[in-house]
Scaffold this motif. Structure first.
Motif, PDB file in Angstrom:
ATOM      1  N   LEU A   1       0.828  -1.203   0.000  1.00  0.00           N
ATOM      2  CA  LEU A   1       0.000   0.000   0.000  1.00  0.00           C
ATOM      3  C   LEU A   1       0.862   1.253   0.000  1.00  0.00           C
ATOM      4  O   LEU A   1       0.584   2.208  -0.735  1.00  0.00           O
ATOM      5  CB  LEU A   1      -0.912  -0.017   1.233  1.00  0.00           C
ATOM      6  N   PHE A   2       1.940   1.258   0.784  1.00  0.00           N
ATOM      7  CA  PHE A   2       2.814   2.431   0.874  1.00  0.00           C
ATOM      8  C   PHE A   2       3.600   2.636  -0.424  1.00  0.00           C
ATOM      9  O   PHE A   2       3.553   3.714  -1.036  1.00  0.00           O
ATOM     10  CB  PHE A   2       3.761   2.252   2.058  1.00  0.00           C
ATOM     11  N   LEU A   3       4.320   1.591  -0.852  1.00  0.00           N
ATOM     12  CA  LEU A   3       5.155   1.727  -2.048  1.00  0.00           C
ATOM     13  C   LEU A   3       4.312   1.862  -3.307  1.00  0.00           C
ATOM     14  O   LEU A   3       4.647   2.636  -4.214  1.00  0.00           O
ATOM     15  CB  LEU A   3       6.093   0.526  -2.167  1.00  0.00           C
ATOM     16  N   GLY A   4       3.190   1.130  -3.362  1.00  0.00           N
ATOM     17  CA  GLY A   4       2.317   1.246  -4.530  1.00  0.00           C
ATOM     18  C   GLY A   4       1.699   2.619  -4.646  1.00  0.00           C
ATOM     19  O   GLY A   4       1.559   3.159  -5.753  1.00  0.00           O
ATOM     20  N   SER A   5       1.315   3.220  -3.528  1.00  0.00           N
ATOM     21  CA  SER A   5       0.742   4.570  -3.576  1.00  0.00           C
ATOM     22  C   SER A   5       1.759   5.579  -4.072  1.00  0.00           C
ATOM     23  O   SER A   5       1.430   6.463  -4.874  1.00  0.00           O
ATOM     24  CB  SER A   5       0.248   4.972  -2.179  1.00  0.00           C
ATOM     25  N   ILE A   6       3.003   5.451  -3.603  1.00  0.00           N
ATOM     26  CA  ILE A   6       4.050   6.370  -4.076  1.00  0.00           C
ATOM     27  C   ILE A   6       4.236   6.234  -5.582  1.00  0.00           C
ATOM     28  O   ILE A   6       4.307   7.230  -6.311  1.00  0.00           O
ATOM     29  CB  ILE A   6       5.367   6.092  -3.334  1.00  0.00           C
ATOM     30  N   TYR A   7       4.302   4.989  -6.059  1.00  0.00           N
ATOM     31  CA  TYR A   7       4.546   4.768  -7.485  1.00  0.00           C
ATOM     32  C   TYR A   7       3.392   5.275  -8.334  1.00  0.00           C
ATOM     33  O   TYR A   7       3.601   5.974  -9.339  1.00  0.00           O
ATOM     34  CB  TYR A   7       4.771   3.278  -7.736  1.00  0.00           C
ATOM     35  N   ILE A   8       2.174   4.951  -7.941  1.00  0.00           N
ATOM     36  CA  ILE A   8       1.019   5.335  -8.756  1.00  0.00           C
ATOM     37  C   ILE A   8       0.812   6.845  -8.756  1.00  0.00           C
ATOM     38  O   ILE A   8       0.579   7.465  -9.800  1.00  0.00           O
ATOM     39  CB  ILE A   8      -0.244   4.606  -8.254  1.00  0.00           C
ATOM     40  N   LEU A   9       0.935   7.470  -7.579  1.00  0.00           N
ATOM     41  CA  LEU A   9       0.737   8.922  -7.517  1.00  0.00           C
ATOM     42  C   LEU A   9       1.825   9.669  -8.269  1.00  0.00           C
ATOM     43  O   LEU A   9       1.565  10.705  -8.882  1.00  0.00           O
ATOM     44  CB  LEU A   9       0.705   9.372  -6.050  1.00  0.00           C
ATOM     45  N   ASP A  10       3.055   9.126  -8.233  1.00  0.00           N
ATOM     46  CA  ASP A  10       4.129   9.751  -8.999  1.00  0.00           C
ATOM     47  C   ASP A  10       3.939   9.518 -10.493  1.00  0.00           C
ATOM     48  O   ASP A  10       4.205  10.411 -11.307  1.00  0.00           O
ATOM     49  CB  ASP A  10       5.478   9.193  -8.540  1.00  0.00           C
TER      50      ASP A  10
ATOM     51  N   LEU B   1      -5.470  -3.073 -14.873  1.00  0.00           N
ATOM     52  CA  LEU B   1      -5.728  -2.957 -16.306  1.00  0.00           C
ATOM     53  C   LEU B   1      -5.812  -1.491 -16.727  1.00  0.00           C
ATOM     54  O   LEU B   1      -5.234  -1.083 -17.743  1.00  0.00           O
ATOM     55  CB  LEU B   1      -7.022  -3.691 -16.655  1.00  0.00           C
ATOM     56  N   ALA B   2      -6.523  -0.680 -15.925  1.00  0.00           N
ATOM     57  CA  ALA B   2      -6.634   0.746 -16.237  1.00  0.00           C
ATOM     58  C   ALA B   2      -5.280   1.438 -16.145  1.00  0.00           C
ATOM     59  O   ALA B   2      -4.958   2.315 -16.970  1.00  0.00           O
ATOM     60  CB  ALA B   2      -7.630   1.400 -15.283  1.00  0.00           C
ATOM     61  N   LEU B   3      -4.477   1.036 -15.167  1.00  0.00           N
ATOM     62  CA  LEU B   3      -3.151   1.636 -15.023  1.00  0.00           C
ATOM     63  C   LEU B   3      -2.259   1.291 -16.209  1.00  0.00           C
ATOM     64  O   LEU B   3      -1.520   2.151 -16.720  1.00  0.00           O
ATOM     65  CB  LEU B   3      -2.511   1.138 -13.719  1.00  0.00           C
ATOM     66  N   GLY B   4      -2.326   0.038 -16.679  1.00  0.00           N
ATOM     67  CA  GLY B   4      -1.543  -0.347 -17.842  1.00  0.00           C
ATOM     68  C   GLY B   4      -1.973   0.401 -19.098  1.00  0.00           C
ATOM     69  O   GLY B   4      -1.127   0.837 -19.899  1.00  0.00           O
ATOM     70  N   MET B   5      -3.274   0.562 -19.287  1.00  0.00           N
ATOM     71  CA  MET B   5      -3.767   1.295 -20.450  1.00  0.00           C
ATOM     72  C   MET B   5      -3.355   2.764 -20.394  1.00  0.00           C
ATOM     73  O   MET B   5      -2.967   3.357 -21.408  1.00  0.00           O
ATOM     74  CB  MET B   5      -5.289   1.174 -20.518  1.00  0.00           C
TER      75      MET B   5
ATOM     76  N   TYR C   1      -0.684   3.923 -18.897  1.00  0.00           N
ATOM     77  CA  TYR C   1       0.758   3.993 -19.132  1.00  0.00           C
ATOM     78  C   TYR C   1       1.068   3.932 -20.628  1.00  0.00           C
ATOM     79  O   TYR C   1       1.913   4.686 -21.138  1.00  0.00           O
ATOM     80  CB  TYR C   1       1.435   2.834 -18.401  1.00  0.00           C
ATOM     81  N   ILE C   2       0.379   3.033 -21.358  1.00  0.00           N
ATOM     82  CA  ILE C   2       0.590   2.936 -22.805  1.00  0.00           C
ATOM     83  C   ILE C   2       0.121   4.214 -23.501  1.00  0.00           C
ATOM     84  O   ILE C   2       0.793   4.753 -24.393  1.00  0.00           O
ATOM     85  CB  ILE C   2      -0.151   1.708 -23.364  1.00  0.00           C
ATOM     86  N   LEU C   3      -1.036   4.713 -23.063  1.00  0.00           N
ATOM     87  CA  LEU C   3      -1.598   5.911 -23.690  1.00  0.00           C
ATOM     88  C   LEU C   3      -0.703   7.127 -23.471  1.00  0.00           C
ATOM     89  O   LEU C   3      -0.413   7.874 -24.418  1.00  0.00           O
ATOM     90  CB  LEU C   3      -2.991   6.170 -23.110  1.00  0.00           C
ATOM     91  N   ALA C   4      -0.221   7.319 -22.231  1.00  0.00           N
ATOM     92  CA  ALA C   4       0.535   8.524 -21.904  1.00  0.00           C
ATOM     93  C   ALA C   4       1.946   8.500 -22.457  1.00  0.00           C
ATOM     94  O   ALA C   4       2.499   9.564 -22.770  1.00  0.00           O
ATOM     95  CB  ALA C   4       0.566   8.716 -20.391  1.00  0.00           C
ATOM     96  N   ASN C   5       2.546   7.304 -22.585  1.00  0.00           N
ATOM     97  CA  ASN C   5       3.951   7.226 -22.972  1.00  0.00           C
ATOM     98  C   ASN C   5       4.172   6.799 -24.419  1.00  0.00           C
ATOM     99  O   ASN C   5       5.288   6.977 -24.926  1.00  0.00           O
ATOM    100  CB  ASN C   5       4.694   6.263 -22.045  1.00  0.00           C
ATOM    101  N   LEU C   6       3.141   6.234 -25.068  1.00  0.00           N
ATOM    102  CA  LEU C   6       3.317   5.786 -26.446  1.00  0.00           C
ATOM    103  C   LEU C   6       2.336   6.461 -27.410  1.00  0.00           C
ATOM    104  O   LEU C   6       2.744   7.100 -28.383  1.00  0.00           O
ATOM    105  CB  LEU C   6       3.165   4.263 -26.524  1.00  0.00           C
ATOM    106  N   ALA C   7       1.042   6.306 -27.119  1.00  0.00           N
ATOM    107  CA  ALA C   7       0.040   6.779 -28.077  1.00  0.00           C
ATOM    108  C   ALA C   7       0.010   8.309 -28.169  1.00  0.00           C
ATOM    109  O   ALA C   7       0.047   8.878 -29.269  1.00  0.00           O
ATOM    110  CB  ALA C   7      -1.338   6.238 -27.686  1.00  0.00           C
ATOM    111  N   ILE C   8      -0.071   8.992 -27.027  1.00  0.00           N
ATOM    112  CA  ILE C   8      -0.172  10.454 -27.043  1.00  0.00           C
ATOM    113  C   ILE C   8       1.053  11.109 -27.668  1.00  0.00           C
ATOM    114  O   ILE C   8       0.912  12.003 -28.528  1.00  0.00           O
ATOM    115  CB  ILE C   8      -0.420  10.983 -25.611  1.00  0.00           C
TER     116      ILE C   8
END
Length: 369
Positions: free
Chosen positions: A239-248, A303-307, A309-316
């Motif tokens: 919960l701690f490390l995942g929150s840091i990663y996702i929010l960042d 699944l939403a996080l993976g989509m 990540y692909i959208l923000a770093n590849l498609a856009i």
């Protein structure tokens, strides 16, 4: 005969430049350090006040700090170069040795151990505990090297947060060294066991160290896992490390207030478990009950996080390079965070409202007819 001095007292007295040297019998050196340090500080502040030059005051203060450091280093080198007779446990039962000499020898050896333990492991080496000192040395500098390597390879500053474990290792090493020197002065036999052998022995005896559990509680989940509550500790750590990663990753700075809340919750939970350890049985209850029942929500979130990540770093970036007049990158950075935060807040509010309505219905059904 040269009179033995208390080195620990000399060290703390020298926080006033020259006082430690004066206490140690170096009267000329102590007077020079005192007069030069405070003399230049007084003159620089006097001239700076008269001339209205703040830079002159700053230079005088910097020179005072430099002289203080030189005075401390000079004292430490002198104390280590001329060690007094080490404390012998037999001295404490020998009536021919004066009580004052016993105390001074004990304090001097404590001072040497504390001073050497500022570098993890050196204090244990001085007491002849080679395996234990080596385990602390490798743990501290090995962990530091791994974190620096991961930070450099991934170019992510998130790993810098894990450097908070280093003060925990350092404090435990310092405490352990002081504890061992107290045992030595009390006449107890010291066993050269590494830190990992201590953990194995505690696991065999069914006991855990309260001190180590308290220190490990500074990192979310580590104290709980050490006490044997693997599910609870693993959830808090994720919960701690995942929150840091996702929010960042999502740049959701608005929700960064959740990080200290999770940290404080984990810390106080660990301290409460440490206080209860040994007095009552501890139950490995996960923080989120019925975790297996929420696998669908977790899968949808991943699944939403993976989509995203692909959208923000590849498609856009690809579409923005192909159609620059659309300004897609700017629109995503400007509006997507607002939309995501709004959806999360609205969804969380609706979930809480639905839960409260269900609870109210259950309560009415369970009431008297």
């Amino acid at each position: 005969m040269h009179r033995e001095r208390n080195k620990l007292r000399a060290f703390f007295l020298n926080f006033l430049p020259g006082a430690g040297h004066f206490y140690n019998g170096n009267y000329i050196r102590g007077a020079l350090y005192f007069l030069i340090s405070f003399g230049e500080l007084f003159i620089s502040f006097l001239l700076g006040g008269v001339m209205g030059e703040d830079e002159l005051m700053g230079l005088g203060l910097a020179a005072f700090v430099l002289l203080w450091i030189v005075s401390m280093l000079d004292l430490l080198i002198g104390l280590l170069k001329n060690p007094s007779r080490p404390a012998n446990p037999m001295d404490f039962v020998d009536p021919q040795v004066p009580y004052e000499i016993k105390e001074i020898r004990g304090e001097n050896e404590r001072f040497q151990i504390i001073l050497l333990s500022f570098i993890p492991g050196l204090g244990h080496f001085h007491m002849g505990l080679m395996q234990r000192g080596l385990s602390f040395l490798i743990s501290f500098f090995g962990y530091m090297t791994v974190m620096l390597f991961l930070t450099g390879v991934t170019s992510s500053s998130a790993f810098l947060l894990l450097f908070g474990v280093l003060p925990v290792i350092w404090l435990y090493c310092m405490f352990d060294a002081v504890q061992h020197i107290h045992r030595k002065l009390a006449g107890e036999e010291l066993r050269d066991r590494s830190l990992f052998e201590d953990l194995e022995a505690g696991r065999e005896d069914g006991k855990r160290s309260r001190v180590l559990a308290t220190l490990l509680s500074a990192f979310p989940g580590a104290g709980q896992m050490y006490l044997g509550m693997q599910k609870r500790g693993l959830q808090l750590m994720l919960l701690f490390l995942g929150s840091i990663y996702i929010l960042d990753l999502l740049r959701l700075t608005l929700l960064f207030f959740l990080i200290p809340i999770i940290w404080f919750y984990s810390l106080f939970d660990g301290l409460q478990l440490v206080s209860s350890y040994g007095r009552e049985p501890l139950e490995d209850r996960p923080v989120i009950e019925g975790f297996l029942n929420h696998q669908g929500w977790l899968g949808a979130g991943l699944l939403a996080l993976g989509m995203y990540y692909i959208l923000a770093n590849l498609a856009i970036p690809a579409l923005d390079a192909r159609f620059p007049e659309w300004h897609l990158q700017y629109r995503v950075n400007a509006y997507l965070k607002t939309v995501l935060v709004s959806v999360l807040l609205i969804g969380g509010g609706l979930k809480l409202l639905a839960g409260s309505r269900k609870g109210g219905v259950v309560k009415r059904k369970g009431g008297p007819s």
